[in-house]
Design an enzyme around this catalytic site. Sequence first.
Site, PDB file in Angstrom:
ATOM      1  N   ARG A 147      64.971  48.788  10.661  1.00 62.85           N
ATOM      2  CA  ARG A 147      65.710  49.826  11.382  1.00 62.85           C
ATOM      3  C   ARG A 147      66.935  50.212  10.552  1.00 62.85           C
ATOM      4  O   ARG A 147      67.785  49.366  10.278  1.00 62.85           O
ATOM      5  CB  ARG A 147      66.143  49.311  12.758  1.00 62.85           C
TER       6      ARG A 147
ATOM      7  N   HIS B  86      74.182  57.006  13.923  1.00 65.55           N
ATOM      8  CA  HIS B  86      74.891  55.728  14.062  1.00 65.55           C
ATOM      9  C   HIS B  86      76.346  55.977  13.648  1.00 65.55           C
ATOM     10  O   HIS B  86      76.858  55.364  12.721  1.00 65.55           O
ATOM     11  CB  HIS B  86      74.206  54.643  13.218  1.00 65.55           C
TER      12      HIS B  86
ATOM     13  N   GLU C 130      74.030  53.305  20.469  1.00 64.90           N
ATOM     14  CA  GLU C 130      75.163  52.931  21.315  1.00 64.90           C
ATOM     15  C   GLU C 130      76.103  54.091  21.636  1.00 64.90           C
ATOM     16  O   GLU C 130      77.237  54.140  21.168  1.00 64.90           O
ATOM     17  CB  GLU C 130      75.956  51.798  20.649  1.00 64.90           C
TER      18      GLU C 130
ATOM     19  N   ASN D 291      70.673  46.799  22.426  1.00 63.35           N
ATOM     20  CA  ASN D 291      71.535  46.037  21.532  1.00 63.35           C
ATOM     21  C   ASN D 291      72.318  45.053  22.383  1.00 63.35           C
ATOM     22  O   ASN D 291      73.038  45.452  23.297  1.00 63.35           O
ATOM     23  CB  ASN D 291      72.526  46.955  20.808  1.00 63.35           C
TER      24      ASN D 291
ATOM     25  N   TYR E 251      74.822  41.467  22.423  1.00 65.79           N
ATOM     26  CA  TYR E 251      75.621  40.468  21.713  1.00 65.79           C
ATOM     27  C   TYR E 251      76.212  39.409  22.629  1.00 65.79           C
ATOM     28  O   TYR E 251      76.203  38.231  22.318  1.00 65.79           O
ATOM     29  CB  TYR E 251      76.747  41.149  20.915  1.00 65.79           C
TER      30      TYR E 251
ATOM     31  N   GLU F 207      69.157  45.422  18.299  1.00 71.13           N
ATOM     32  CA  GLU F 207      70.199  44.660  17.604  1.00 71.13           C
ATOM     33  C   GLU F 207      70.479  43.395  18.397  1.00 71.13           C
ATOM     34  O   GLU F 207      70.582  43.435  19.631  1.00 71.13           O
ATOM     35  CB  GLU F 207      71.541  45.422  17.522  1.00 71.13           C
TER      36      GLU F 207
HETATM   37  C1  PNW Z   1      77.320  47.421  17.359  1.00 71.49           C
HETATM   38  N1  PNW Z   1      82.518  46.578  21.269  1.00 71.49           N
HETATM   39  O1  PNW Z   1      78.675  47.793  17.444  1.00 71.49           O
HETATM   40  C2  PNW Z   1      76.779  48.407  16.340  1.00 71.49           C
HETATM   41  O2  PNW Z   1      75.623  49.093  16.701  1.00 71.49           O
HETATM   42  C3  PNW Z   1      76.736  47.878  14.955  1.00 71.49           C
HETATM   43  O3  PNW Z   1      76.931  48.940  14.053  1.00 71.49           O
HETATM   44  C4  PNW Z   1      77.767  46.774  14.787  1.00 71.49           C
HETATM   45  O4  PNW Z   1      77.913  46.345  13.471  1.00 71.49           O
HETATM   46  C5  PNW Z   1      77.350  45.638  15.709  1.00 71.49           C
HETATM   47  O5  PNW Z   1      77.216  46.085  17.054  1.00 71.49           O
HETATM   48  C6  PNW Z   1      78.294  44.434  15.694  1.00 71.49           C
HETATM   49  O6  PNW Z   1      79.556  44.798  16.180  1.00 71.49           O
HETATM   50  C7  PNW Z   1      79.576  47.427  18.429  1.00 71.49           C
HETATM   51  O7  PNW Z   1      83.723  46.615  20.918  1.00 71.49           O
HETATM   52  C8  PNW Z   1      80.914  47.536  18.100  1.00 71.49           C
HETATM   53  O8  PNW Z   1      82.177  46.289  22.449  1.00 71.49           O
HETATM   54  C9  PNW Z   1      81.891  47.257  19.035  1.00 71.49           C
HETATM   55  C10 PNW Z   1      81.516  46.870  20.323  1.00 71.49           C
HETATM   56  C11 PNW Z   1      80.173  46.766  20.659  1.00 71.49           C
HETATM   57  C12 PNW Z   1      79.215  47.038  19.696  1.00 71.49           C
END
Ligand code: PNW
Length: 474
Positions: free
Chosen positions: A78, A122, A167, A295, A297, A369
Amino acid sequence: MSKSNEFPEDFLWGAATASFQIEGATTADGRGRSIWDTFCDTPGKVLGGDTGEPADDHYRRYAEDVALMKRLNLGAYRFSIAWPRIVPDGSGEVNQAGLAFYDRLVDELLEQGIQPWATLYHWDLPQTLEDAGGWPARDTAYRFRDYAKVVADALGDRVEHWMTLNEPWCASFLGYYDGHHAPGHKDPQAALAATHHLLLGHGLATEAIRSTGRPAKIGMAHNQAVIRPHGPSAEDARAARRADGVRNRIFIDPVLHGRYPADVVEDLAAISDFSFVRDGDLETIGVPIDFLGVNYYTPEWVAASAKGLDPDMVSGEGEAWLGAEPEEVHVSQGLPVTHMGWEIDPTGLFDVLQRLAGESGGIDLYVTENGCAFEDTVTDDGSVHDADRLAYYEGHLRAAREAIHAGIPLRGYFAWSLLDNFEWAWGYSRRFGLVHVDYDTQVRTVKDSGHWYAELAGTGRFPEPGRTAAGAGE
Ligand code: PNW
């Protein structure tokens, strides 16, 4: 190894990147400027004054990087396409030299038997379009459609999988309201208009890709947040509902069901009358899609107020996010965190997949992601040890497998990220790669987590616990 450890035979194993984070070569071959070039050049916006140069110099080293993907046993890659390489001024003239780069990349991927999964946006909006109003301006959605058509015409004979947006919450809220992302504005009205126009752009781009008549599977990579109430009170439940509304439902309901949720419109009434919505927009936004990318985390916990809570565990007090009660806060649960400070909880991945499976009526889901930043240990013998990252991946992939076994239509998984790269406002200080990058020499080294992932991707089974995975995937 027990049979229950297996992933489905056709499960898609991938890794993800984004153009601005890896390509470098920001002035090569007629590329225009993007809002992230401008943001990086604005003092105080990006840690250490880091910029999109040289990043991973992927623009020139793409063949080496595709060879790495092959070593990692990836079935799909991707990547995102840089709008300013294709249409340097955002509208008008098309830059053939920019298109040619993605031509070469796609050909190289196909040659190695790796499916190209392309994201159209992106976050690198052409600066000229920002100067004309950016995403808060309706015209940007139409320019996005035109750009999508150019790309689909050029690559659609070889690229079958498309994601319109990555996102959109980050693009609109971090970019136009919170200000930590480009273009760095702090204007709640602008953020809401940007939200609508990004979604409109998604619908228009989907139609543009389909208009080529070529086979295409189209989706969006969405950061559906997992928001949980901190305590059992009705107030915390209400705070969580409101936060879920502006983080999630304001994006996903129009895309899946063609409407904005009534409670969110009501929560935001003091800020916006939603007069940017025109007749027909919601039908365009709600055009059926083929899959949904998630995505994920970390989960988040919210409380209606900081009263009675340990001040060290509370953040965001008094920030009053859009639609939130003035006192609403984020509350840390004291779980282990990554180098981003994000709490680690794989149950959130299961929860978000389960929720989206229910809400989307059974369309295919992909984790587009998932991954983590940690500080790597680079040893003298040239190996890179990252036990924390390996454990993060194992925990989350076990949650993914559980989701599959529960009947959730999860078809594939993309690790974030293939390579260490430019982590937005954090510059190069946060490393997310399966592959380590030395930014002085551009030497790439597969980390322990990368060897582990290669073995899983190659066999569909979790590598035996405790075994050092180094050597796998060679
Ligand atoms: C995502 N937050 O970004 C993106 O899709 C990627 O480009 C990035 O590198 C990855 O997650 C890791 O951060 C985010 O502040 C950036 O909540 C910031 C946030 C969430 C996702």
